[in-house]
Design an enzyme around this catalytic site. Structure first.
Site, short mmCIF file in Angstrom:
data_model
loop_
_atom_site.label_atom_id
_atom_site.label_comp_id
_atom_site.label_asym_id
_atom_site.label_seq_id
_atom_site.Cartn_x
_atom_site.Cartn_y
_atom_site.Cartn_z
N ASP A 296 0.87 -1.17 0.00
CA ASP A 296 0.00 0.00 0.00
C ASP A 296 0.91 1.23 0.00
O ASP A 296 2.12 1.12 0.25
CB ASP A 296 -0.92 -0.02 1.22
CG ASP A 296 -2.22 0.73 0.97
OD1 ASP A 296 -2.22 1.64 0.13
OD2 ASP A 296 -3.22 0.41 1.61
N CYS A 297 0.35 2.38 -0.28
CA CYS A 297 1.21 3.55 -0.51
C CYS A 297 1.91 3.99 0.77
O CYS A 297 1.25 4.33 1.77
CB CYS A 297 0.41 4.68 -1.13
SG CYS A 297 -0.05 4.30 -2.82
#
Length: 774
Positions: A296-297
């Site tokens: 995920d970012c």
């Protein structure tokens, strides 16, 4: 995850412009141009070679710095090899979206079909519909790419986390609270978007790449000081086995997803993106995953900065790559991978392993086969984005997903009499953007609920009622006066993305601000019982309206997408018979006393448990609840077996494994896949439309244990199918059940076991006993 780039302002600008702007098309990025002489010398360009061999050849030609540059979502070009830049981060949750960095709207393609938000599509319980939506999204994604308006073909969807807590802001993105539904949705969507057949037949190349997220036990964003970036989810082996992991297993084993996203949170102390047992041992080893794993970012950054799991940034990079992650959304790997190698915390071979996975996916997408327009899927262009067929599919999904929750004295459908008048009141009535939900793309077109209702009744009055959905200020008296002037009143209330969204969980389960006061006042003043429409993803405690005789009908519209206004109007005026059923439990408002951080599914002393499978408290509406304008009856047909004799096929095994009831049981893993397949049986259910109106609705088949307790679910969904029947028509549905999957349960060690004794198949109020003999 990902930051939001599209805003309501941009949405409005796009709608007021021409939908498909004429512009010169640009070339989609690709490698291995046949007109380039050096292409012939590169084995990675030879399409006759196996993809794994081509990927290895390409990686072997990269310098260390070039390798590291490819480990982030915005991978730069490698000009000397003819490799263009690539963007891994694009979104397509319920339509091709401008979120992420891979898709650009505003060229020849200015919008894409905006299907209902996932939670509403889930309420159709229609796997084939989900597949068709995935198909349409994949085709439109490829059309955008071929037009040169995309820098990548990897889409970070679907979100298949279990909707465990009603306050979760991202619950709207999921198929709901049931692991079977989430898994079936994942399989259907992934097969559709990637270009596989509905029955599982695979194509040689990917139409687009799907990514199942967020792996795993991720369902808290930002609640009372607890943030997803540093949250440690304490999860039992039992809950992992039968709740949190099954959707991801289905996504990998049956859907054959080409991507997985590891989540921000820790599970039992270990960050998901640093968990070797999760990413490599389970996903790749046990489930046979072949694809890429993205963080995920900034999830790699959180391993060091938020979780404090890694002492140094280099440790975080090493933890993630050694665990089996391949690409970092963010810049952490770009900044620290080289120093991690120099400090001997990480070997270059782990970088190579990651790159093999990454380039293999790009090759499966056909991006190393020369000009994509001359390859498979190359004939998909702008004319296949926002097609009439896709927009009708969006309307079909909204029609069949919307759930009728109350209809006292058959208030609905309303008469289309030209002499009648209608008052439409509420902050969501005249807002097309609110119908889309989050991770939305600019729609092909959009019709508000107000405009759609006006199409049926020209004498329509409108009042917003509240200043906004938050309803800090309400013009209650003006709304009351509007209601008094009309024969019928439709109140359009609920939530929007200011109330529930990514990084924003709710703290209350009631209507925001003064919405309830507005509803009560208008209801009391109206000439007839009113219709209450709820536009929202998560459940809202509207028991005050459910129990008020002056509220004649309640409709849950979810976030119904670009065609949602039309679908809702068709239902209200009887041109469509609603058949959706709730994919989530609607809890009472005092459920907020249960900490959102408690991940336990099963009830305990002072703790009510979660979801329909385990929750033992009061409910506003049940999972699977939904009304129709017609009525149905059900019966089990006697060809359904009443005894399952496992002892005939498993006589060599001894029933000694631990079960939730400490009774005799067999381990599913010991029985084996082949034997499990031979144990399959069919349950036959007769369904009759006993009313006066044709309808389509899902039939839900549950199983309950004959000996409740011991950690067993109250009941468990084991099958669902949609059926369309004319008035007085009868049909028959066959559910194929596998005892190893549908009659088993998880013990405390996280092992699936089959106990001896009775189970009961349940459809609505009908039950059918089956005795399991070991």
């Amino acid at each position: 995850m990902e930051l939001h780039f599209l805003t309501a302002t941009l949405f409005t600008l796009l709608l007021t412009g021409i939908q498909l702007l004429r512009a010169d098309s640009t070339q989609p990025p690709f490698s291995c141009d046949s007109s380039d002489p050096q292409t012939l010398s590169f084995p990675f360009c030879r399409t006759a070679l196996p993809i794994h061999q081509r990927a290895r050849d390409l990686v072997s030609r990269l310098t260390l710095d070039e390798k590291i540059s490819q480990l982030v979502n915005s991978a730069p070009a490698i000009p000397r090899l003819g490799v263009p830049a690539y963007e891994w981060w694009s979104e397509a949750l319920h339509g091709v979206s401008g979120y992420g960095r891979g898709i650009t709207f505003g060229g020849r393609i200015a919008g894409a079909t905006s299907f209902p938000q996932v939670i509403l599509s889930a309420s159709t319980f229609d796997s084939h519909l989900w597949y068709r939506i995935g198909q349409a999204i994949g085709k439109e994604a490829r059309g955008v790419y071929n037009e040169g308006q995309a820098k990548g073909m990897t889409f970070w969807a679907p979100n298949i986390n279990i909707y465990r807590d009603p306050r979760w802001g991202r619950g709207q993105e999921t198929p709901g609270e049931d692991p079977l539904v989430a898994g079936r949705y994942a399989v259907a969507y992934v097969r559709g978007i990637q270009g596989d057949r509905y029955d599982g037949g695979q194509t040689a190349h990917l139409q687009a790449s799907a990514c199942c997220k967020h792996f795993t036990a991720y369902d808290l964003d930002n609640w009372k000081g607890f943030n997803r970036l540093g949250f440690d989810a304490q999860v039992t082996k039992q809950d992992l086995a039968d709740t949190y992991q099954p959707p991801f297993r289905s996504c990998v084993e049956e859907g054959r997803a080409s991507g997985i996203m590891c989540a921000y949170n820790r599970v039992n102390g270990v960050p998901n993106c640093a968990d070797y047992n999760l990413l490599t041992k389970t996903a790749r080893g046990e489930w046979g995953f072949h694809g890429y794993i993205t963080s995920d970012c900034d999830a790699v950054l959180t391993i060091h900065d938020n979780h404090k799991y890694a002492r140094l940034p280099e440790d975080a990079v090493a933890d993630a790559l050694n665990a089996g992650m391949d690409v970092n959304c963010g810049s952490y790997l770009k900044n620290y991978t080289k120093s991690a190698i120099e400090q001997k915390k990480l070997s270059e071979s782990q970088v190579d392993r990651a790159l093999h996975n990454l380039f293999a996916v790009r090759m499966r997408l056909g991006l190393f086969n020369g000009n994509p327009k001359n390859q498979l899927f190359g004939d998909i262009g702008p004319d296949q984005v926002c097609t009439k067929e896709h927009q009708e599919l969006a309307l079909e999904a909204a029609r069949n997903g919307i759930v009728l929750l109350k209809n006292s004295a058959n208030l609905l459908p309303l008469s289309k009499s030209p002499t009648s008048s209608l008052a439409v009141i509420g902050p969501n009535a005249n807002n097309g953007y609110a119908l889309l939900g989050n991770y939305e793309g600019p729609p092909c077109e959009s019709v508000t609920i107000l405009k759609a209702l006006q199409g049926y009744m020209s004498n329509t009055l409108y009042h917003q009622g509240c200043d906004a959905v938050s309803c800090a200020s309400a013009a209650i008296e003006d709304a009351v006066q509007t209601a008094k002037q009309a024969d019928h009143v439709v109140l359009v209330m609920g939530l929007d993305q200011s109330q529930e969204t990514e990084d924003h969980d709710r703290v209350e389960l009631t209507l925001p601000g003064q919405q309830e006061s507005l509803v009560r006042a208008v209801t009391a003043a109206a000439k007839r019982p009113i219709v209450l429409v709820l536009v929202c993803g998560g459940p809202v405690d509207v028991s005050f309206a459910r129990d008020d005789p002056n509220v004649g009908s309640i409709i849950w519209a979810g976030y119904p997408g670009e065609a949602g206004g039309i679908a809702l109007a068709e239902i209200i005026f009887g041109d469509h018979n609603p058949g959706g059923k709730l994919p989530i439990t609607w809890y009472p408002k005092d459920f907020i006393n249960v900490p959102m951080t408690d991940m336990r599914m099963r009830p305990a002393s002072g703790y009510p448990g979660r979801t329909y499978r385990f929750y033992n408290g009061p409910k506003v509406f049940e999972f699977g609840y939904g009304l129709s304008y017609t009525t149905y009856s059900y019966e089990f047909i006697h060809s359904t077996p009443n005894t399952i004799r496992l002892n005939q096929l498993t006589h060599a095994l001894q029933a000694t494994d631990k079960s939730p009831h400490s009774s005799r049981c067999l381990s599913v893993s010991k029985i084996g896949t082949d034997t499990c397949d031979r144990l399959k049986f069919s349950a036959h259910v007769g369904v009759e439309n006993t009313g006066d109106m044709a309808g389509k609705h899902p039939v839900l088949l549950f199983v309950r244990h004959g000996r409740p307790g011991g950690g067993q679910p109250v009941k468990q969904l084991v099958g669902f199918q949609s059926v369309s029947l004319n008035a007085r028509e009868r049909g028959e549905i066959e559910f194929v059940l596998n005892p190893c999957e549908h009659l088993s349960s998880a013990n405390e060690d996280g092992l699936m076991v089959i106990e001896e004794g009775y189970r009961f198949l349940v459809v609505e109020g009908k039950e059918y006993p089956i005795n399991v003999v070991l």
